[in-house]
Scaffold this motif. Sequence first.
Motif, PDB file in Angstrom:
ATOM      1  N   ILE A  99      63.728  43.479   3.590  1.00 37.73           N
ATOM      2  CA  ILE A  99      62.631  43.532   4.544  1.00 37.73           C
ATOM      3  C   ILE A  99      63.095  42.962   5.884  1.00 37.73           C
ATOM      4  CG2 ILE A  99      60.341  42.627   5.084  1.00 37.73           C
ATOM      5  CD1 ILE A  99      59.754  42.665   2.098  1.00 37.73           C
ATOM      6  N   TYR A 101      62.028  41.436   8.927  1.00 36.10           N
ATOM      7  CA  TYR A 101      60.846  40.803   9.509  1.00 36.10           C
ATOM      8  C   TYR A 101      60.830  40.929  11.027  1.00 36.10           C
ATOM      9  CZ  TYR A 101      56.824  37.674   9.363  1.00 36.10           C
ATOM     10  OH  TYR A 101      55.555  37.150   9.452  1.00 36.10           O
ATOM     11  N   GLN A 165      50.034  40.893  11.253  1.00 31.81           N
ATOM     12  CA  GLN A 165      51.188  41.026  10.364  1.00 31.81           C
ATOM     13  C   GLN A 165      50.755  41.219   8.907  1.00 31.81           C
ATOM     14  OE1 GLN A 165      54.067  37.907  10.950  1.00 31.81           O
ATOM     15  NE2 GLN A 165      54.314  38.327  13.126  1.00 31.81           N
ATOM     16  N   LEU A 169      51.451  44.442   6.383  1.00 32.40           N
ATOM     17  CA  LEU A 169      52.172  44.246   5.119  1.00 32.40           C
ATOM     18  C   LEU A 169      51.281  44.313   3.880  1.00 32.40           C
ATOM     19  CD1 LEU A 169      54.396  41.219   6.241  1.00 32.40           C
ATOM     20  CD2 LEU A 169      55.196  43.555   5.812  1.00 32.40           C
ATOM     21  N   TYR A 204      53.218  40.193  -2.422  1.00 35.55           N
ATOM     22  CA  TYR A 204      53.417  38.751  -2.215  1.00 35.55           C
ATOM     23  C   TYR A 204      54.826  38.336  -2.636  1.00 35.55           C
ATOM     24  CZ  TYR A 204      52.983  33.729  -3.031  1.00 35.55           C
ATOM     25  OH  TYR A 204      53.187  32.368  -3.030  1.00 35.55           O
ATOM     26  N   ILE A 207      57.614  39.259  -0.118  1.00 34.09           N
ATOM     27  CA  ILE A 207      57.687  38.630   1.209  1.00 34.09           C
ATOM     28  C   ILE A 207      57.668  37.106   1.188  1.00 34.09           C
ATOM     29  CG2 ILE A 207      56.587  40.638   2.278  1.00 34.09           C
ATOM     30  CD1 ILE A 207      54.002  39.012   2.483  1.00 34.09           C
ATOM     31  N   LYS A 208      57.416  36.489   0.040  1.00 32.69           N
ATOM     32  CA  LYS A 208      57.172  35.038   0.004  1.00 32.69           C
ATOM     33  C   LYS A 208      58.382  34.202   0.423  1.00 32.69           C
ATOM     34  CE  LYS A 208      58.016  34.551  -5.014  1.00 32.69           C
ATOM     35  NZ  LYS A 208      59.221  33.687  -4.958  1.00 32.69           N
ATOM     36  N   ILE A 210      60.623  35.126   2.795  1.00 39.02           N
ATOM     37  CA  ILE A 210      61.098  35.467   4.139  1.00 39.02           C
ATOM     38  C   ILE A 210      61.044  34.222   5.023  1.00 39.02           C
ATOM     39  CG2 ILE A 210      60.608  36.793   6.230  1.00 39.02           C
ATOM     40  CD1 ILE A 210      59.535  39.018   4.498  1.00 39.02           C
ATOM     41  N   ILE A 213      57.876  33.113   7.582  1.00 36.39           N
ATOM     42  CA  ILE A 213      56.595  33.788   7.346  1.00 36.39           C
ATOM     43  C   ILE A 213      55.532  32.732   7.059  1.00 36.39           C
ATOM     44  CG2 ILE A 213      56.851  34.110   4.843  1.00 36.39           C
ATOM     45  CD1 ILE A 213      55.666  36.971   5.305  1.00 36.39           C
TER      46      ILE A 213
END
Length: 351
Positions: A99, A101, A165, A169, A204, A207-208, A210, A213
């Motif tokens: 991903i 970001y 954001q 997402l 979740y 992306i958790k 990243i 974030i």
Amino acid sequence: MLMGRINIPVVCCDAGDVLAEDIFNQKGVLLAVKNTVMNHYIKKKLLEFGINDVWLYQPAGLFVHEAKASKKEKVEKNYKKAVFIVKKFLSQICSGGTIDYGLVNEISNTILEVIYEPGSIAQCLSELKHSDEYTYTHCVNVAFYSMLIAKWLKTPDSLTQEVIQAGLLHDIGKTKVSKEILNKKEKLTSAEWKIIKKHSQYGYEMIKDIPGISQGVLTGVLQHHERMDGSGYPGKLSGDNIGLHAKIIAVADVYDAMTQNRVYKRKVSPFESFRMFLTSGICSFDTHVLGVFLKHLPAYYIGERARLNNGLQGEIVYIPPHDVIYPIVQIGSNFLDLSKDEQLKVVDIMG
């Protein structure tokens, strides 16, 4: 650009003037919301209710129509740019890539650039909807609607950025669900529905970790299908246990899904969506978030062409803020109050 305000008699208002404040009658009933574009019907109604003067935004310059067209062009440009980047972003993920970001930040900044053009945004989102690109446009649309809701809630700039954001997402977990299930036209089996319902948890997890974030973005993605009455998923959370980001995205997500054509379901008009929110959905969504959404968004459909279920077409000239399900539609010299004939309804906004 709209600059300054001026107080003038209602009799001196022209079609195209923009209200700079909410208008109430003597009993405190809201007649027209701030940013409503005046027309002859609204002018006549205000006079009938004894409203003698109003505050208007004062245009900076003489070329008001040119400025309005320029705003719409800017929104359309940024919208198409956002969709293009989302395609690139999702393509990378589906190809097994990580991903990026940085792309999420680029898209959110592109959307944030037009935060002060809600009328052009509403018009753009109503017109630029293509079922064959639903996967991409839905992410962008939810981000735009979420931004507007956050703006109307007067949230801090940082939270607004996070909501954008999270909107972008919110369905990223669907990249882990097979296209056969996502695009199935028939009713899903219970097993398939269980798989679909895992997408918010999948998102979740994706992306958790990243760097940088925010917790708000994570919560928005994880909880956007939770409902105030505890009927949602994945955690069956209710009330204050659901984060604000998720409450905002929930309204934006459902509204856009209902008003876009999908492979397995045809869209409904904004007014049918408003009806759902005010009836079967009233216990599912945060009342404050929903109230702000239903106060502000409907006014931007004034001036749009609408098709009724009897085949006739006309212009929406007024939407009562206290009864947004039933607009007033002008067809020729006749004004149809849809609250007086519940057999008639708007089935499409023509754009």
